[in-house]
Motif scaffolding. Structure first.
Motif, mmCIF file in Angstrom:
data_model
loop_
_atom_site.group_PDB
_atom_site.id
_atom_site.type_symbol
_atom_site.label_atom_id
_atom_site.label_comp_id
_atom_site.label_asym_id
_atom_site.label_seq_id
_atom_site.Cartn_x
_atom_site.Cartn_y
_atom_site.Cartn_z
ATOM 1 N N MET A 298 0.835 -1.194 0.000
ATOM 2 C CA MET A 298 0.000 0.000 0.000
ATOM 3 C C MET A 298 0.873 1.249 0.000
ATOM 4 O O MET A 298 0.524 2.273 -0.592
ATOM 5 C CB MET A 298 -0.913 0.007 1.230
ATOM 6 N N PHE A 299 2.041 1.147 0.665
ATOM 7 C CA PHE A 299 2.979 2.270 0.759
ATOM 8 C C PHE A 299 4.351 1.812 0.257
ATOM 9 O O PHE A 299 5.205 1.412 1.054
ATOM 10 C CB PHE A 299 3.095 2.768 2.202
ATOM 11 N N PRO A 300 4.578 1.852 -1.044
ATOM 12 C CA PRO A 300 5.855 1.362 -1.570
ATOM 13 C C PRO A 300 7.053 2.236 -1.202
ATOM 14 O O PRO A 300 8.184 1.768 -1.224
ATOM 15 C CB PRO A 300 5.628 1.355 -3.085
ATOM 16 N N VAL A 301 6.812 3.507 -0.887
ATOM 17 C CA VAL A 301 7.897 4.419 -0.513
ATOM 18 C C VAL A 301 7.790 4.721 0.976
ATOM 19 O O VAL A 301 6.730 5.113 1.462
ATOM 20 C CB VAL A 301 7.833 5.730 -1.325
ATOM 21 N N LYS A 302 8.906 4.531 1.687
ATOM 22 C CA LYS A 302 8.913 4.773 3.141
ATOM 23 C C LYS A 302 10.183 5.515 3.537
ATOM 24 O O LYS A 302 10.899 5.113 4.444
ATOM 25 C CB LYS A 302 8.805 3.455 3.907
ATOM 26 N N SER A 303 10.457 6.598 2.859
ATOM 27 C CA SER A 303 11.654 7.374 3.155
ATOM 28 C C SER A 303 11.528 8.066 4.508
ATOM 29 O O SER A 303 10.435 8.161 5.087
ATOM 30 C CB SER A 303 11.892 8.419 2.060
ATOM 31 N N VAL A 304 12.654 8.566 4.998
ATOM 32 C CA VAL A 304 12.665 9.281 6.273
ATOM 33 C C VAL A 304 11.727 10.483 6.224
ATOM 34 O O VAL A 304 10.935 10.716 7.147
ATOM 35 C CB VAL A 304 14.103 9.730 6.615
ATOM 36 N N LYS A 305 11.802 11.240 5.149
ATOM 37 C CA LYS A 305 10.956 12.429 5.041
ATOM 38 C C LYS A 305 9.481 12.058 5.064
ATOM 39 O O LYS A 305 8.670 12.732 5.708
ATOM 40 C CB LYS A 305 11.284 13.192 3.758
ATOM 41 N N LEU A 306 9.126 10.980 4.380
ATOM 42 C CA LEU A 306 7.725 10.568 4.342
ATOM 43 C C LEU A 306 7.259 10.100 5.716
ATOM 44 O O LEU A 306 6.119 10.349 6.115
ATOM 45 C CB LEU A 306 7.537 9.457 3.313
ATOM 46 N N ARG A 307 8.129 9.438 6.448
ATOM 47 C CA ARG A 307 7.769 8.987 7.795
ATOM 48 C C ARG A 307 7.528 10.168 8.733
ATOM 49 O O ARG A 307 6.802 10.042 9.720
ATOM 50 C CB ARG A 307 8.884 8.114 8.379
ATOM 51 N N MET A 308 8.157 11.301 8.432
ATOM 52 C CA MET A 308 8.035 12.477 9.294
ATOM 53 C C MET A 308 7.074 13.518 8.726
ATOM 54 O O MET A 308 6.925 14.600 9.291
ATOM 55 C CB MET A 308 9.422 13.091 9.512
ATOM 56 N N THR A 309 6.423 13.195 7.608
ATOM 57 C CA THR A 309 5.437 14.101 7.017
ATOM 58 C C THR A 309 4.119 13.990 7.767
ATOM 59 O O THR A 309 3.664 12.886 8.073
ATOM 60 C CB THR A 309 5.220 13.753 5.531
ATOM 61 N N GLU A 310 3.509 15.129 8.049
ATOM 62 C CA GLU A 310 2.286 15.109 8.864
ATOM 63 C C GLU A 310 1.174 14.320 8.181
ATOM 64 O O GLU A 310 1.171 14.123 6.977
ATOM 65 C CB GLU A 310 1.855 16.537 9.204
ATOM 66 N N HIS A 311 0.198 13.896 8.969
ATOM 67 C CA HIS A 311 -0.748 12.874 8.550
ATOM 68 C C HIS A 311 -1.612 13.254 7.344
ATOM 69 O O HIS A 311 -1.787 12.452 6.423
ATOM 70 C CB HIS A 311 -1.659 12.506 9.728
ATOM 71 N N ILE A 312 -2.188 14.442 7.342
ATOM 72 C CA ILE A 312 -3.092 14.811 6.250
ATOM 73 C C ILE A 312 -2.336 14.912 4.932
ATOM 74 O O ILE A 312 -2.813 14.447 3.886
ATOM 75 C CB ILE A 312 -3.826 16.124 6.585
ATOM 76 N N ASP A 313 -1.140 15.487 4.962
ATOM 77 C CA ASP A 313 -0.326 15.539 3.748
ATOM 78 C C ASP A 313 0.072 14.138 3.295
ATOM 79 O O ASP A 313 0.054 13.832 2.100
ATOM 80 C CB ASP A 313 0.932 16.379 3.993
ATOM 81 N N HIS A 314 0.446 13.294 4.247
ATOM 82 C CA HIS A 314 0.930 11.950 3.919
ATOM 83 C C HIS A 314 -0.170 11.064 3.348
ATOM 84 O O HIS A 314 0.028 10.397 2.322
ATOM 85 C CB HIS A 314 1.517 11.315 5.184
ATOM 86 N N LEU B 117 6.618 11.203 16.122
ATOM 87 C CA LEU B 117 6.375 12.405 16.919
ATOM 88 C C LEU B 117 6.506 13.668 16.076
ATOM 89 O O LEU B 117 5.794 14.651 16.299
ATOM 90 C CB LEU B 117 7.345 12.453 18.105
ATOM 91 N N TRP B 118 7.406 13.627 15.083
ATOM 92 C CA TRP B 118 7.549 14.787 14.211
ATOM 93 C C TRP B 118 6.377 14.909 13.244
ATOM 94 O O TRP B 118 6.124 15.992 12.708
ATOM 95 C CB TRP B 118 8.874 14.736 13.457
#
Length: 333
Positions: free
Chosen positions: A47-63, A275-276
């Protein structure tokens, strides 16, 4: 009418939180099952093929809402293939959208302020679209910031200007229509017993309340501190995204890929990055939009003023301690 709005607000927040929680659980469940390193065949089943650091720290609505929506929009409409459409053009467009949104947000009518919220959320989506277009035109799959590039600087400038406009418009609105606060008064029951009430104030006084406007100096200070906190959140979020990216994702002769993946899969790493997601400036903007949407902006700003700095400081301390410990471990300390 007020009851209907409250019911709608409750169900809206309930559905939104349920969806975001479900997506979060799905995202981290895939991390637990597949880890951070996998091939293209495995990624195609996710469902989520990309799991970069930035994506993990991107806020929920944007993500979980804006980013997939912009990716589908680009895929269906071919925006990245339109001549003359560049990430910088889209960055300028989302700044223009912020200007229009803030014009609505200063209105005295709640309906128009809600229109402004929708427009500002569109600005947030367009802010992600410029990255989608950049990756499509550069034929890149990884969700990573282009630190130091001209596009990064333009986007950062437009983001800062758009965020400043939101803070300024909120300040203007509160100056025009200052919120009320309740003031407590004590009155003598019998006017002729003022001397007696000095000794028996508890028995001979009754309490009454009135409502007065909050003074402009308080409004300006609280709003200014919210803007300062937003700038700080933005800067530190970017710092930790870059630090973790360079440490755990960039190929290095000093660290093996296996070691990087191991640390990236630590539960403590997941927690700090999550948390971020709720502590970044983008998350702060989303909370602010919701506060405007439900006409609770002063309540939100006061919460930020009294609680926000402590929450932010706690996340900073935890992140720095974790980053130091990760570096020590990876360096064999």
């Amino acid at each position: 009418m007020a009851g209907c709005e409250e019911s709608f607000g409750f169900y809206f927040i309930f559905v939104l939180l349920t969806y975001l929680l479900w997506m979060d659980l799905s995202f981290f469940d895939e991390l637990a099952v597949y880890g951070s390193s996998y091939n293209a065949t495995t990624a195609s089943k996710m469902m989520f093929p990309v799991k970069s650091v930035k994506l993990r720290m991107t806020e929920h609505i944007d993500h979980y809402i804006n980013l997939p929506l912009m990716e589908v929009t680009n895929e269906k409409l071919g925006i990245s293939n339109i001549p003359g459409v560049t990430p910088n053009v889209i960055s300028g467009l989302h700044f223009f959208c912020a200007i229009i949104a803030c014009k609505f947000i200063v209105s005295d009518r709640l309906t128009l302020r809600r229109v402004g919220c929708v427009l500002y959320e569109l600005r947030n989506a367009l802010d992600l679209l410029d990255g989608v277009v950049y990756r499509a035109q550069a034929h890149k799959k990884q969700f990573v910031s282009g630190w130091g590039s001209s596009g990064y600087l333009v986007d950062a400038a437009m983001d800062f200007a758009g965020g400043f406009l939101l803070g300024f418009s909120i300040g203007v609105f509160l100056q025009r229509y200052p919120p009320m606060r309740r003031v407590r008064h004590k009155k003598d029951i019998e006017a002729g017993k003022s001397l007696i009430t000095d000794h028996y104030s508890g028995k001979n006084e009754k309490t009454s309340y009135s409502f007065v406007h909050i003074d402009r100096r308080t409004i300006n200070f609280v709003t200014f501190m919210a803007v300062v906190q937003t700038v700080a959140r933005s800067g530190f979020w970017d710092y930790y995204v870059r630090s973790y990216h360079e440490l755990l994702e960039v190929p290095s002769a000093q660290y093996s890929k296996e070691l990087q993946s191991e640390v990236l899969n630590y539960r403590s790493t997941w927690i700090v990055m999550w948390l971020w997601k709720i502590s970044s400036a983008d998350a702060f903007f989303e909370f602010t939009i919701l506060a405007i949407l439900f006409d609770k902006i002063w309540v939100w700003l006061r919460s930020v003023f009294y609680i926000g700095f402590f929450q932010f400081a706690a996340v900073l301390v935890l992140s720095q301690l974790h980053l130091m410990e990760v570096r020590r471990y990876m360096n064999g300390g």
